[in-house]
Design a protein around this motif. Structure first.
Motif, short mmCIF file in Angstrom:
data_model
loop_
_atom_site.label_atom_id
_atom_site.label_comp_id
_atom_site.label_asym_id
_atom_site.label_seq_id
_atom_site.Cartn_x
_atom_site.Cartn_y
_atom_site.Cartn_z
N ASP A 1 0.82 -1.22 0.00
CA ASP A 1 0.00 0.00 0.00
C ASP A 1 0.85 1.27 0.00
O ASP A 1 0.36 2.36 0.26
N ASP A 2 2.13 1.15 -0.32
CA ASP A 2 3.08 2.25 -0.25
C ASP A 2 2.98 3.12 -1.50
O ASP A 2 3.24 2.65 -2.62
N LEU A 3 2.64 4.38 -1.32
CA LEU A 3 2.44 5.31 -2.43
C LEU A 3 3.62 6.24 -2.66
O LEU A 3 3.58 7.09 -3.55
N ARG A 4 4.69 6.10 -1.90
CA ARG A 4 5.79 7.07 -1.96
C ARG A 4 6.45 7.09 -3.33
O ARG A 4 6.88 6.06 -3.84
N GLU A 5 6.53 8.29 -3.90
CA GLU A 5 7.20 8.53 -5.18
C GLU A 5 6.64 7.65 -6.31
O GLU A 5 7.34 7.37 -7.29
N SER A 6 5.39 7.23 -6.19
CA SER A 6 4.83 6.32 -7.18
C SER A 6 4.66 7.01 -8.53
O SER A 6 4.00 8.05 -8.62
N PRO A 7 5.21 6.43 -9.62
CA PRO A 7 4.98 7.03 -10.94
C PRO A 7 3.52 6.95 -11.36
O PRO A 7 3.06 7.79 -12.14
N ALA A 8 2.77 5.98 -10.83
CA ALA A 8 1.35 5.86 -11.18
C ALA A 8 0.58 7.09 -10.72
O ALA A 8 -0.32 7.57 -11.43
N ARG A 9 0.88 7.63 -9.57
CA ARG A 9 0.22 8.84 -9.09
C ARG A 9 0.47 10.00 -10.04
O ARG A 9 -0.45 10.76 -10.37
N ARG A 10 1.70 10.13 -10.48
CA ARG A 10 2.05 11.21 -11.40
C ARG A 10 1.33 11.05 -12.74
O ARG A 10 0.85 12.02 -13.32
N ILE A 11 1.24 9.80 -13.21
CA ILE A 11 0.58 9.54 -14.49
C ILE A 11 -0.89 9.91 -14.41
O ILE A 11 -1.43 10.58 -15.31
N VAL A 12 -1.57 9.49 -13.36
CA VAL A 12 -3.00 9.79 -13.21
C VAL A 12 -3.23 11.29 -13.12
O VAL A 12 -4.13 11.84 -13.76
N ALA A 13 -2.41 11.98 -12.34
CA ALA A 13 -2.57 13.43 -12.18
C ALA A 13 -2.35 14.15 -13.51
O ALA A 13 -3.15 15.02 -13.90
N GLU A 14 -1.28 13.80 -14.21
CA GLU A 14 -0.99 14.48 -15.47
C GLU A 14 -2.03 14.17 -16.53
O GLU A 14 -2.43 15.04 -17.30
N LEU A 15 -2.51 12.92 -16.55
CA LEU A 15 -3.52 12.55 -17.54
C LEU A 15 -4.83 13.31 -17.29
O LEU A 15 -5.48 13.79 -18.23
N ALA A 16 -5.22 13.43 -16.02
CA ALA A 16 -6.44 14.17 -15.68
C ALA A 16 -6.33 15.63 -16.10
O ALA A 16 -7.32 16.24 -16.55
N ASP A 17 -5.14 16.20 -15.97
CA ASP A 17 -4.94 17.60 -16.37
C ASP A 17 -4.90 17.75 -17.90
O ASP A 17 -5.42 18.73 -18.44
N ARG A 18 -4.30 16.79 -18.56
CA ARG A 18 -4.20 16.87 -20.03
C ARG A 18 -5.56 16.67 -20.69
O ARG A 18 -5.83 17.23 -21.76
N LEU A 19 -6.41 15.84 -20.08
CA LEU A 19 -7.72 15.52 -20.65
C LEU A 19 -8.82 15.87 -19.66
O LEU A 19 -9.41 15.00 -19.01
N PRO A 20 -9.15 17.15 -19.50
CA PRO A 20 -10.13 17.57 -18.48
C PRO A 20 -11.53 17.01 -18.72
O PRO A 20 -12.32 16.93 -17.77
N ARG A 21 -11.86 16.61 -19.96
CA ARG A 21 -13.18 16.04 -20.23
C ARG A 21 -13.21 14.53 -20.03
O ARG A 21 -14.26 13.90 -20.14
N ALA A 22 -12.08 13.94 -19.74
CA ALA A 22 -12.02 12.49 -19.52
C ALA A 22 -12.34 12.17 -18.06
O ALA A 22 -12.11 12.98 -17.16
N GLN A 23 -12.87 10.97 -17.84
CA GLN A 23 -13.00 10.43 -16.49
C GLN A 23 -11.88 9.42 -16.29
O GLN A 23 -11.73 8.49 -17.08
N VAL A 24 -11.08 9.64 -15.25
CA VAL A 24 -9.98 8.73 -14.95
C VAL A 24 -10.35 7.91 -13.72
O VAL A 24 -10.57 8.47 -12.64
#
Length: 414
Positions: free
Chosen positions: A326-349
């Motif tokens: 359950d360790d989220l430290r420095e997870s690249p997945a968190r960064r991917i989800v955040a950046e994708l949500a910002d790049r595609l504001p009309r998408a549901q992630v």
């Protein structure tokens, strides 16, 4: 002097297991943490994060009276400092937590104590910690000069894998480096209480460097695999098949690529070497840059996959930095989800992770990011496999994913 009581400063992923395993060996341990909810949980016999077998050790030690937690340090024979050592700015080491710990424990010293820095640290951090202590306590010394009581300072970096911490604390070899040979031997004697691996003695700076070199070695090799994945994608080759075949060579062992590198060690520690010798650490810097750029590549792949869909649904499988924890430290997945949500504001992630019960703050505040389940994910327009949790390996088959676009960064479908 003998060591009967130990204070562990910082009750996180390393400090708490170390405190619990010492307490299980009938050493009186006081754990210290600034997070009051952590202190309260431990004093109830609970643990604030998931690590196999840790809850059993903590509950048993609290019940036996060998482990308790507090928010402020108390006198002890030995102090183990296990606080965060992140980086800041242009990847410069941030030793503010170590400085705070040193200045907080200094008033509790009377002379003769052993002080161990366990936090992964840049070269010279252990001596710096000692200097901070002596600034607060000029009546003490490192060598007994002028009749001042002596303190003993050493570095012993942790070398454990999340998910196997309670096993590897016992079985792994340890490196102990002292500011003096006497400090190194005292630290060795303390770790020998529970460590069955070989305990190797050196000086403090070499011990600091050894941990950084270990993680930089891993980072460079992961960067090679990640770079191969980029090349394979460009030329239309299945990277998983490519690496499987290459690894049949008797002297080749290419690691598996991924969406980036996370965790509290490999994603951070190489920068300490770069900061220490920027002109010499060229390969190490490049490896960090390759691995840090991989999340953006994954986002670009997802954006391209939903081109032409006005309001797409994109499922991100996994948020932690590695599988089945359950360790989220420095997870690249968190960064991917955040950046994708910002790049595609009309998408549901849809973020799906069986080990995460609520979104981390930076994702929760994005209106187009929700925590979903696997059934919902399999109805998305695109599925990104970001972490190879066992649940995903079981559920994701060609039949289950045959009608949707899958970006598999972990080789789950390979």
């Amino acid at each position: 002097m003998g060591i009967n009581t130990v204070a562990v400063i910082g009750l996180g992923y390393i400090g708490l297991p170390t405190a619990a395993i010492l307490a299980s060996k009938d050493v009186t341990v006081v754990g210290v943490d600034v997070n009051l909810s952590t202190v309260e949980a431990i004093n109830r016999g609970d643990v604030p994060f998931v690590e196999p077998d840790l809850a059993m050790y903590v509950a048993g030690a609290v019940q036996q009276g060998t482990l308790r937690a507090t928010a402020t340090p108390e006198p002890a024979d030995a102090f183990i400092v296990a606080v965060p050592t992140p980086f800041r700015g242009d990847h410069e080491p941030d030793l503010s937590y170590v400085e705070s710990a040193a200045k907080t424990l200094a008033p509790q010293l009377r002379g003769g104590e052993l002080l161990i820095l366990e936090s992964t640290s840049p070269p010279g951090a252990t001596r710096k910690m000692a200097e901070w202590v002596l600034e607060a306590r000029p009546d003490l010394s490192l060598d007994g000069a002028d009749g001042h009581p002596q303190i003993h300072v050493a570095h012993c970096p942790e070398r454990v894998l999340p998910g196997r911490v309670m096993i590897e604390l016992v079985t792994n070899d340890r490196i102990v480096g002292g500011l003096t040979p006497e400090a190194a031997q005292m630290a060795k004697d303390l770790y020998a209480i529970f460590c069955q691996g070989e305990i190797l003695l050196t000086d403090a700076v070499t011990a600091e460097m050894a941990k950084l070199v270990e993680n930089s070695f891993r980072d460079v090799n992961i960067a090679f695999a990640n770079e191969i994945s980029l090349i394979a994608d460009r030329v239309g080759v299945d990277v998983w098949e490519l690496i499987r075949l290459a690894n049949h060579h008797p002297r080749v062992n290419v690691l598996q690529p991924g969406p980036g590198v996370g965790g509290h060690c490999i994603a951070v520690d190489p920068w300490f070497l770069v900061d220490a010798a920027p002109e010499q650490a060229r390969l190490i810097r490049t490896a960090r840059e390759v691995n840090d750029s991989k999340p953006r590549w994954v986002v670009d792949k997802a954006v391209a996959a939903v081109e032409g869909i006005e309001a797409p649904t994109i499922a991100a499988l996994g948020l932690t930095f590695k599988a089945d924890i359950d360790d989220l430290r420095e997870s690249p997945a968190r960064r991917i989800v955040a950046e994708l949500a910002d790049r595609l504001p009309r998408a549901q992630v849809l973020a799906v992770d069986p080990h995460v019960q609520q979104l981390p703050a930076e994702l929760a505040r994005r209106e187009n990011v929700d925590l979903g389940d696997l059934d919902q994910a399999l109805g998305a327009d695109v599925v990104m496999v970001l972490v190879d949790h066992s649940d995903f390996r079981t559920a994701l088959t060609e039949d289950a994913t045959g009608r949707i676009s899958v970006i598999d960064t972990r080789g789950v479908l390979a």
